[in-house]
Write a protein that holds these residues in place. Structure first.
Motif, PDB file in Angstrom:
ATOM      1  N   UNK A 236      12.196 -14.673  62.635  1.00  0.00           N
ATOM      2  CA  UNK A 236      12.815 -13.838  63.666  1.00  0.00           C
ATOM      3  C   UNK A 236      14.313 -14.090  63.803  1.00  0.00           C
ATOM      4  N   UNK A 237      14.745 -15.319  63.522  1.00  0.00           N
ATOM      5  CA  UNK A 237      16.162 -15.638  63.660  1.00  0.00           C
ATOM      6  C   UNK A 237      16.910 -15.271  62.380  1.00  0.00           C
ATOM      7  N   UNK A 238      18.121 -14.749  62.501  1.00  0.00           N
ATOM      8  CA  UNK A 238      18.861 -14.276  61.324  1.00  0.00           C
ATOM      9  C   UNK A 238      19.203 -15.415  60.372  1.00  0.00           C
ATOM     10  N   UNK A 239      19.159 -15.108  59.084  1.00  0.00           N
ATOM     11  CA  UNK A 239      19.520 -16.064  58.044  1.00  0.00           C
ATOM     12  C   UNK A 239      20.638 -15.448  57.218  1.00  0.00           C
ATOM     13  N   UNK A 240      21.732 -16.175  57.076  1.00  0.00           N
ATOM     14  CA  UNK A 240      22.906 -15.633  56.391  1.00  0.00           C
ATOM     15  C   UNK A 240      22.948 -15.949  54.904  1.00  0.00           C
ATOM     16  N   UNK A 241      22.128 -16.879  54.452  1.00  0.00           N
ATOM     17  CA  UNK A 241      22.117 -17.217  53.036  1.00  0.00           C
ATOM     18  C   UNK A 241      21.053 -18.254  52.743  1.00  0.00           C
ATOM     19  N   UNK A 242      20.746 -18.421  51.461  1.00  0.00           N
ATOM     20  CA  UNK A 242      19.767 -19.427  51.055  1.00  0.00           C
ATOM     21  C   UNK A 242      20.231 -20.071  49.754  1.00  0.00           C
ATOM     22  N   UNK A 243      20.087 -21.386  49.675  1.00  0.00           N
ATOM     23  CA  UNK A 243      20.470 -22.153  48.493  1.00  0.00           C
ATOM     24  C   UNK A 243      19.243 -22.921  48.010  1.00  0.00           C
ATOM     25  N   UNK A 244      18.906 -22.736  46.747  1.00  0.00           N
ATOM     26  CA  UNK A 244      17.789 -23.455  46.144  1.00  0.00           C
ATOM     27  C   UNK A 244      18.360 -24.562  45.267  1.00  0.00           C
ATOM     28  N   UNK A 245      18.056 -25.809  45.632  1.00  0.00           N
ATOM     29  CA  UNK A 245      18.569 -26.966  44.898  1.00  0.00           C
ATOM     30  C   UNK A 245      17.450 -27.529  44.035  1.00  0.00           C
ATOM     31  N   UNK A 246      17.680 -27.592  42.743  1.00  0.00           N
ATOM     32  CA  UNK A 246      16.672 -28.063  41.809  1.00  0.00           C
ATOM     33  C   UNK A 246      17.308 -28.996  40.795  1.00  0.00           C
ATOM     34  N   UNK A 247      16.482 -29.629  39.992  1.00  0.00           N
ATOM     35  CA  UNK A 247      16.979 -30.489  38.925  1.00  0.00           C
ATOM     36  C   UNK A 247      16.704 -29.846  37.572  1.00  0.00           C
ATOM     37  N   UNK A 248      17.610 -30.029  36.669  1.00  0.00           N
ATOM     38  CA  UNK A 248      17.505 -29.437  35.339  1.00  0.00           C
ATOM     39  C   UNK A 248      16.183 -29.829  34.673  1.00  0.00           C
ATOM     40  N   UNK A 249      15.555 -28.868  34.022  1.00  0.00           N
ATOM     41  CA  UNK A 249      14.338 -29.064  33.228  1.00  0.00           C
ATOM     42  C   UNK A 249      13.078 -29.228  34.069  1.00  0.00           C
ATOM     43  N   UNK A 250      13.118 -28.847  35.349  1.00  0.00           N
ATOM     44  CA  UNK A 250      11.901 -28.873  36.169  1.00  0.00           C
ATOM     45  C   UNK A 250      11.152 -27.561  35.954  1.00  0.00           C
ATOM     46  N   UNK A 251      10.019 -27.623  35.261  1.00  0.00           N
ATOM     47  CA  UNK A 251       9.263 -26.419  34.933  1.00  0.00           C
ATOM     48  C   UNK A 251       8.764 -25.651  36.144  1.00  0.00           C
ATOM     49  N   UNK A 252       8.039 -26.304  37.082  1.00  0.00           N
ATOM     50  CA  UNK A 252       7.547 -25.567  38.258  1.00  0.00           C
ATOM     51  C   UNK A 252       8.664 -24.916  39.066  1.00  0.00           C
TER      52      UNK A 252
END
Length: 302
Positions: A236-252
Motif C-alpha cells: 500500500x505504501x509507495x515504493x520509488x525503486x528496488x535494488x537486487x543485490x546478488x553475488x556473481x555466479x549464484x544460479x538461483x
C-alpha cells in the motif's frame, strides 16, 4: 573452565546468529565470534575455486577461529520450511571445511531439516546440549529462550518519513555483511534514501506474494527474496525503486533477479541489480548508487 565454541559470522549467521549465540550461552558455553568480514577474510577464502563469494567468506571466518576455540558450531541447515531446501553450498559447507582447513577443531554440525517432522529439530537441540552436560529439559529451555529473543527483535516496517523509499533485497549474508555488500545499506541512507529490506516484511506477506508466482521457488532463500520484493512492490505504501543485490555466479539468484525485474517493469518501478564478487571496485558501486538515487529523486519531482 567453560568450553569455547566458535561461531563464524557468515552465511546463516545473519538470520540465526543471535539465536545460536544465546542458545550456546544458555548451555554454558563460551561463544567466540569471528568478527566482521575484513579484506583479510576475503583473501583467505579466495583459495577456494568454483565457490561463490559468501562461501569463501565463511571459509575465511573459520580460518580465523580454528586455533582459538575448542569446537566450531556450524549446523548443517538443510531446510527451514516444508517443500524447500537451503543453498547446496550452505548444506555442504562443513564438508568443504573438513577437506580444506588444516587442524580444524571438532565441528558441531547438527542436521536441521524442516522437510522432516519437527521432532528432528528437537533431537538436534538435545544432542548439542549433551555435549555440554545438559539434559533434555535444560537444552530445550535454552532453545526456547533464544528463539523468543529473535521474535522480540524482528525488524519493524518503517513508516513514511518523507525520503524516497527504496527496497534493497537479497540474501541476509550479503546485505548485512558490510565488506561483501560494500555497505550498500549505509551508503543509501547517507544519500537520503529510506531503505526497506526483506526482514521488514512479515513472513505471511512474503508467502502470500510468492504464491502469486507460476511455480513455487525450490530454494528457501530465493523464495524469501522474491516474495519480499513482490510484497514491497505491491504494498500500500509507495515504493520509488528496488535494488537486487546478488553475488556473481549464484544460479538461483539468476532466476530471482529476472522475476524481480519483470515485476518492477510492469509496475513502472525503477530497478537495478548489483552483482558483487571479491574483485568488485568500490568506486563503481558508489557511482551506480549515486546515479540510481539521482534518477528516482528526479522522477519524484516530475
Amino acid at each position: 573452565m567453560r568450553i569455547r565454541v566458535g561461531v563464524p559470522q557468515a552465511l546463516m549467521y545473519y538470520q540465526y546468529g543471535p539465536v545460536l549465540e544465546r542458545f550456546l550461552t544458555g548451555l554454558g558455553a563460551e561463544v567466540v565470534l569471528s568478527g566482521e568480514t575484513s579484506r583479510q577474510t576475503l583473501d583467505c577464502g579466495s583459495v577456494l575455486d568454483e565457490m561463490c563469494l559468501p562461501s569463501k567468506v565463511c571459509f575465511g571466518h573459520v580460518c580465523y577461529l580454528q586455533d582459538k576455540v575448542d569446537y566450531l558450531f556450524l549446523p548443517r541447515i538443510i531446510s527451514v520450511s516444508q517443500g524447500q531446501y537451503t543453498c547446496p553450498k550452505i548444506i555442504g559447507m562443513s564438508d568443504v571445511l573438513k577437506h580444506n582447513v588444516g587442524k580444524l577443531p571438532p565441528l558441531i554440525d547438527i542436521h536441521v531439516n524442516m522437510r522432516q517432522k519437527s521432532w528432528q529439530l528437537y533431537q538436534a537441540i538435545v544432542s548439542v546440549g549433551r555435549l555440554f552436560g545438559q539434559g533434555m529439559a535444560a537444552s530445550l529451555c535454552a532453545w526456547v529462550r533464544a528463539w523468543q529473543y529473535r521474535v522480540r527483535t524482528q525488524p519493524q516496517v518503517l513508516t513514511l518519513d518523507g525520503r524516497p523509499r527504496v527496497a534493497v533485497v537479497g540474501h541476509p549474508y550479503i546485505l548485512y555483511d558490510r565488506q561483501v555488500s560494500l555497505d550498500v545499506l549505509g551508503r543509501l541512507d547517507k544519500l537520503g534514501i529510506q531503505v526497506l529490506t526483506p526482514e521488514m516484511v512479515r513472513p505471511g506477506e512474503v508467502n502470500k506474494a510468492a504464491a502469486t508466482l507460476e511455480k513455487r521457488l525450490f530454494w528457501s532463500g530465493g523464495h524469501t527474496t522474491a516474495g519480499a520484493a513482490l510484497a514491497l512492490m505491491l504494498g500500500n505504501q509507495p515504493l520509488n525503486g528496488i535494488i537486487f543485490v546478488t553475488c556473481f555466479a549464484c544460479g538461483p539468484d539468476a532466476f530471482v533477479g529476472e522475476i524481480i525485474r519483470q515485476q518492477a517493469q510492469r509496475l513502472d518501478i525503477p530497478c537495478m541489480q548489483l552483482s558483487l564478487d571479491e574483485h568488485t571496485a568500490e568506486a563503481g558501486v558508489v557511482t551506480r548508487l549515486e546515479a540510481f538515487t539521482d534518477m528516482i529523486k528526479r522522477r519524484r519531482r516530475l
